[in-house]
Each structure stands twice: as C-alpha cells, then as structure tokens.
Design a protein around this motif. Sequence first.
Motif, mmCIF file in Angstrom:
data_model
loop_
_atom_site.group_PDB
_atom_site.id
_atom_site.type_symbol
_atom_site.label_atom_id
_atom_site.label_comp_id
_atom_site.label_asym_id
_atom_site.label_seq_id
_atom_site.Cartn_x
_atom_site.Cartn_y
_atom_site.Cartn_z
ATOM 1 N N PRO A 1 -2.034 2.331 -4.009
ATOM 2 C CA PRO A 1 -3.276 2.068 -3.280
ATOM 3 C C PRO A 1 -3.877 0.771 -3.810
ATOM 4 O O PRO A 1 -3.704 0.443 -4.983
ATOM 5 N N HIS B 1 0.850 -1.206 0.000
ATOM 6 C CA HIS B 1 0.000 0.000 0.000
ATOM 7 C C HIS B 1 0.882 1.252 0.000
ATOM 8 O O HIS B 1 2.046 1.201 0.427
ATOM 9 N N ASP B 2 0.312 2.358 -0.451
ATOM 10 C CA ASP B 2 1.132 3.565 -0.642
ATOM 11 C C ASP B 2 1.291 4.413 0.625
ATOM 12 O O ASP B 2 1.820 5.518 0.553
ATOM 13 N N GLN B 3 0.862 3.878 1.798
ATOM 14 C CA GLN B 3 1.084 4.603 3.059
ATOM 15 C C GLN B 3 2.300 4.047 3.794
ATOM 16 O O GLN B 3 2.634 4.498 4.888
ATOM 17 N N ARG C 1 4.692 0.690 -4.642
ATOM 18 C CA ARG C 1 3.774 1.292 -3.664
ATOM 19 C C ARG C 1 2.541 1.807 -4.389
ATOM 20 O O ARG C 1 2.648 2.770 -5.164
#
Length: 265
Positions: free
Chosen positions: A210, A155-157, A208
């Motif tokens: 979402p 995930h991109d977080q 990375r």
Amino acid sequence: MTIRIVIAGPRGRMGREAVALVQQTDHFELAAVIDRRYDGQNLAEIDGFSGVNAPIYTDAARCFAEVKPDVLIDLTTPEAGKRHTELALRYGVRPVVGTTGFTPEEIERLTKLAEEKEIGAIIAPNFAVGAVLMMKFARMAAKYFTDVEIIELHHDQKLDAPSGTALKTAQLIAEVRPSKKQGHPNEKETLAGARGAEYDGIPIHSVRLPGFVAHQEVIFGGNGQTLTIRHDSFDRRSFMSGVKLAVETVMHLHTLVYGLEHILE
Ligand SMILES: NC(=O)C1=CN([C@@H]2O[C@H](COP(=O)(O)OP(=O)(O)OC[C@H]3O[C@@H](n4cnc5c(N)ncnc54)[C@H](O)[C@@H]3O)[C@@H](O)[C@H]2O)C=CC1
Ligand SMILES: O=C(O)C1=N[C@H](C(=O)O)C[C@H](O)C1
C-alpha cells in the motif's frame, strides 16, 4: 470527427480517469460502458458519475453489436481484457488496451486476428510518457551494460506479476543484448524466489505495498559502476495523455501495435 468510445471497467481506478478524459475531450464521445454490474442502467445513476450519460452493458458482445463504437478502451482484469479485446476485433471495434497480464503468445494471437480483420489495435502496458522513455533508455543502455535487473513496485491491489511494464522492458532489453545467465554460475537460492522471476536471463522483482502507485527501476551493473533508470507514477492522471494519443492513433492503424513507444514521435 468525433470518436465514439466504449470504456470497459469504468468504475476502476484507471476507468474513472478514462471516463473523465473522454468527458473533457471535445472530439471524444462516451457511447457506452461495459461493467460487471448494473446492466441496462445508465452510468449517471451510479455514485460518483452524476451527469455522465452512458448506457451500461454487462455483455460486451451485445454492447458492440448495438452501440457500434469506433474504439474500446479496456481497463479491467487480465481475463476480461483478453475476452473484450478479441470480441472487439471480431465486431470491428478498435481496441485500446491498458489492461496488463497478457502473455507474448496471447499478444501474437491477437495480432494475427487484427491483421485478419484489417483493423487497428493498441496494447500498451504503460501509457505514461515517462515510463515509455524509461523503457527506451533501458533498451539503449543494454547495448553497453549486459547485466541488468528490474525492480517494479506497485500498490497491493494489483492482480498480475510481474507488471506489464517490467515484462515489456525485459523484452526490449532482450532485443539488443545477448541472452545470458547472470550472477554467480553456482549461485543457489536458500529461500525459493530470492532471485526473482526471469525473462531471458533478466531477473524481475515485484514489490506490492500500500502507498505505491506504479514505479520501476532498471539497474544496470558494469565494472566499478551501476546505472539506475527509474520512473514513478504518483497519480493515475499520468497515464491519460497516452490513452488520448492511443485512441486518436488507433483510428488510422490496420494492425496491432504493442507498446506506446511505436506511436510516440
Ligand atoms: N497501461 C497502463 O498504463 C496502465 C494499466 N493498468 C492496468 O489496467 C488494469 C486496471 O487497473 P486498475 O484500474 O488499477 O484496476 P481496478 O481493479 O481499479 O479496476 C478494474 C475494473 O475492471 C472491472 N471489471 C472486472 N472484470 C470486468 C468485466 N468482465 N467487465 C467489465 N468490467 C470488469 C472491475 O469491476 C473494476 O472496476 C490492470 O490490468 C492494470 O494493470 C493500470 C494502470 C496503468
Ligand atoms: O496495475 C497497475 O497499477 C499498473 N499496471 C501497468 C503494468 O502492469 O505495467 C502499468 C502501470 O505500471 C500501472
């Protein structure tokens, strides 16, 4: 025996699952939580935690001194995780650390501290049983295929790259294969980073986006064949049986263990 636990990062994606795990496990007790906010309040007052009774501390040292828990579960950030782990060891609290982003040197330093204090600690870059098996299988395959690349997708977080799992996978492979430079000896990147990062000659590529949770492919190449070992975590509940096992096991350790593969039967 009831194991008294402090969770650092209870409001995070992993922390929330860990709070639920502790609540659902008869022999676990949530003694307190460490958060960046809400000092002096109770977790029960925070949205989404109704009925979960645990005092909130923002100061980890004060938490350990006052609460005297058996175990710290840390699921925070690389920076906070390192600080909490060291403090826990100094206060005689056994750390179970899922937080990633620790360097090999930092793990070595914490291992020495755990030995000095004669206290158990577990740092596990991945608590999912399937991911641990993927790493084990990759180590096995590396005896037969010496050319390998790792692609991890998250995930991109996510704050750290490469993932702790990718780094640990590369370390396990490096234990059994001779160090080598892969690809063409004259290969040249026309765009910097195109061949990824490198650990002992093993390229690691970090995606990375979402939509992803936590995924990894280890691709081996040989004459006329490739072998791909892939693991996918689609839900963070996939990590919780490993967290439970680590909490139970750390109570009987007197040293730091890095990687769940050392405690899985
Ligand atoms: N070992 C494993 O199996 C897994 C490890 N992870 C790792 O766990 C860590 C947390 O991941 P997520 O839950 O996805 O992140 P997240 O960003 O959702 O949660 C992190 C939490 O830590 C809190 N935090 C930050 N600094 C703090 C401090 N000084 N004191 C107390 N709390 C603090 C934040 O407020 C946040 O609630 C990351 O390092 C990640 O790589 C994630 C999934 C599985
Ligand atoms: O940040 C995440 O999400 C994850 N982090 C760990 C890692 O860095 O390997 C474990 C898992 O991949 C999820």
